[in-house]
Structures are given as C-alpha cells and as structure tokens.
Design a protein around this motif. Sequence first.
Motif, PDB file in Angstrom:
ATOM      1  N   VAL A 335      16.036  23.909 -15.423  1.00 22.54           N
ATOM      2  CA  VAL A 335      16.931  23.482 -14.351  1.00 22.54           C
ATOM      3  C   VAL A 335      16.949  21.959 -14.242  1.00 22.54           C
ATOM      4  O   VAL A 335      15.902  21.309 -14.138  1.00 22.54           O
ATOM      5  N   PRO A 360      23.406  21.170  -9.545  1.00 22.59           N
ATOM      6  CA  PRO A 360      22.415  21.731 -10.467  1.00 22.59           C
ATOM      7  C   PRO A 360      23.020  22.277 -11.757  1.00 22.59           C
ATOM      8  O   PRO A 360      24.160  22.760 -11.785  1.00 22.59           O
ATOM      9  N   VAL A 362      21.847  24.514 -15.550  1.00 22.42           N
ATOM     10  CA  VAL A 362      20.871  25.409 -16.178  1.00 22.42           C
ATOM     11  C   VAL A 362      20.959  25.236 -17.688  1.00 22.42           C
ATOM     12  O   VAL A 362      22.040  25.329 -18.274  1.00 22.42           O
ATOM     13  N   LEU A 377      25.100  25.432 -12.540  1.00 22.75           N
ATOM     14  CA  LEU A 377      24.503  26.583 -11.872  1.00 22.75           C
ATOM     15  C   LEU A 377      25.567  27.427 -11.177  1.00 22.75           C
ATOM     16  O   LEU A 377      25.474  28.659 -11.136  1.00 22.75           O
ATOM     17  N   ALA A 405      16.770  30.144 -10.586  1.00 23.53           N
ATOM     18  CA  ALA A 405      17.285  28.776 -10.699  1.00 23.53           C
ATOM     19  C   ALA A 405      17.515  28.166  -9.321  1.00 23.53           C
ATOM     20  O   ALA A 405      17.176  27.001  -9.070  1.00 23.53           O
TER      21      ALA A 405
END
Length: 423
Positions: A335, A360, A362, A377, A405
């Motif tokens: 993350v 965010p 991933v 994300l 996450a």
Amino acid sequence: MRKFVLVLCALMLLLTSCLRPTDGSYTPPKETGVNDKNNPGEVVEPVGTSFASGEELVPDETISGNEQIDPYAGVSIDFLAVGDNLIHQNIYVDARNRGSAEKEYDFLPMYEFVADEIAAADVAFINQETVMAGAEFGYTSYPAFNSPQQLGMDLVELGFDVVNIATNHTLDKGERGYKSTIDFWHTQDITMIGGYYDKDDYMNIRVTEEQGVKIAWLSYTYGTNGISLPYGSTMFVPYTDDELIVDAIARAKEISDVVIVSMHFGPNEYNPVPMDESVRLAQLIADCGADVILGHHSHCLQPIDWIYGKDGNETLCIYSLGNFACGQARQITMVGGLFTFTIESDGEGGLRVVDPLLTPTVNYYDWNWMNTRVYLLSEYTDKIAATHGLGNPSINGGGMSVQTAIDIVKTAIDSKYLPAYLQ
C-alpha cells in the motif's frame, strides 16, 4: 482723461464678471502652454478642485504607485509525489515479457492505472529507490539492485518532473555504478536530485520553475547500507547531516520561492510510526523554513503532519510515501499513495501550501509474481484481490483484500487527509 479711462476699464471688468453664468457651465479660455504633452495648448486640471464643477479630484492610485502588486497573483501549482519505486526481479522480468523488438523492456503497462493522475500534475516527484547503472553492471534485485535504464525513460514519459536517487541503495553498484546512474539521468528531460559528481555539484542547488515560482529541491539519505565511496573519491553522497541541512535550506531560500526537501529517513522499515530521529529532523527542517518534506524508505505509509517551526513557519510533512511499486511480500508494503498538494498565492504577496491529500494505491502481482500493476485503491476490487500474489500459499503473505488495504491506510494516515470514501 487718464483717470476717466481707468475708471471705465474697472467698470467693464466688473460688468464681465457679473455676466458669467452661475450654473457651473463656465469654461475658461484656452491658454497657450505645454501642461499636457499630448495636447499642447491644453491646460491639465490640477489635482484638488475641478475647473468646471468645483468637485474635489482624487489622485489615481495606479499612477501614484500606492497600489500594491501581488507577484504571485493567480498562482496555483498542483504537486504529486510518490514513494519507493523498488524494482525487484519480478518487475523487470515482467517488463521484459511486455517488451517488443523496438523496446526490450516496457514498464509503462505497470503504471497505466495511475498514468492520468501523474500526467495531470503540474509538478510530479518520484523516489527512484534502485540505481540504473546500465546493462554492463547486470540487472539485479535485492540486496544490491540495478534496474534497466528503460525504466527511467518510461518514468519521464509518464510525466514525472523530479526524481530523487539518494537512497540506501545509492551505492549498490559502487562508485562506478553511482556515476553511471547520474550520467544516465542527466540525459533525460527531468530534474534529478540526490546524486552529485562532487561537493560543488551538490552545492549547486537544483531549482525548477512553474508559473513563475522558483522551487528549490534538496535531498538527503540516512545511509547507503554500509557501502562507502572509495578513499579519495571526489563524488558526493548527500548523507543526512544537521549542518548540511541548515546551510542548504538557508541558501535555497535565497534563490527560490519554495523549498522542498526529500528525506530518505531511516534505518527502520515496515513500521507505520516514524522514528524519533525522523521527527527530530523534520522539526529541524521546519525550523529552517522549508515548505514541504517528502519522506520515504520505510516501504510503508507513515503520517502526514503540519510541523510548526520558528518564526511561525508551517511545513507540510509526509514521513513516508510508502512503496509505489515493489516485489516485496508483506501486506504493509503493498500500500502506497499519490500524495498531492497545491501551492498558491495567499493573497497577501506570499505563497501557501494547501489541500494535502493521500490517494491510496495498491501494488499488485499475480500468483506467479507477474502481471505487475499499480492500482488506485478506489479501483481495487475484491475480484482483483482474489488473484493477488500474497494469497498464494507458497508466498504466505496472508492475501491482500480491499479491507486489509483500507486498514493499512487508516492506521498510518489521518482521515482528514484521505479521499471522501475513506472518511
């Protein structure tokens, strides 16, 4: 007779005065003169009282110079920063599999889901964790990295404007690899910080300009994994040092409007809480008057904070941007985020930093460690998560669900700096 003429003239003057209109419509006769350079012979009405109406005239502030001019009026610069671009073997093998006859390695598909955000920023920064010394050094992964230089070309194509190379892996290929990496970046249309041929090169602070605003970039790393430059080398690695930092920020403030400091904090990794030493250094940087601190190295997200320095200075700091791309096998390293903020006019002749936000991301690879991707994300679904390589029993990473996450993000970042869907 002379006395009679004088009396007659006086009577005529008195009669003329009595015949002037009293409604304010009187216009004085034109006089010869150069009071108005554009209309010779015209008399310019003085400031004070109007000839025609008797009204008071107000000085023109534009002409008088009393009006203040804001040098930053209209300025609004959108910044984007990402963290550790950590190129393990699975990533460059995947890039080779995606290559073609014209392009042996192709890293662009890995970043396709965040490419628009990078391109849209006025200024985009990346921490390039691994060196790019060239094929002659061999492409290698942990613990001593060397990545294909095509990666750097692809980062430029994505729209990154500033790249940092001062990391704990700076000397993974020794002095020659360090120099070769610097040589490479100097061939690219990008501002590279953190790599210097010598002390004089380091003293030459890199300054970029956007919308007329001069931005100074400084860079430091806590160390280089115990590897040192050979005795007698003139090359310079910007190790973290209080005196260097204080001096550099002072010099940067003299030649720029904004000072941004890239900090490879360390040595601790995989901890969402910054080290005490990182907090101390951030306070020192704020006290010196820097505007923004971009932290990295921990391979996981760490907090965003406003640090109040001396003389009322406010410094925006993110202690760690997390990983942007990697082949690691821990949930917390999967993350990262797109850290954005804006520098704009404060309306009073200065600049201010506003709207910090962490969007965010991933990091993804499948059960075969291939098909590498960086997802937002918000677009990372349970279906994608079900195929994440961390779910492979042979990797034993525990899987990478959407909720996992989210939990990692919220552990590190205050919700006020997150998108609405994570509030």
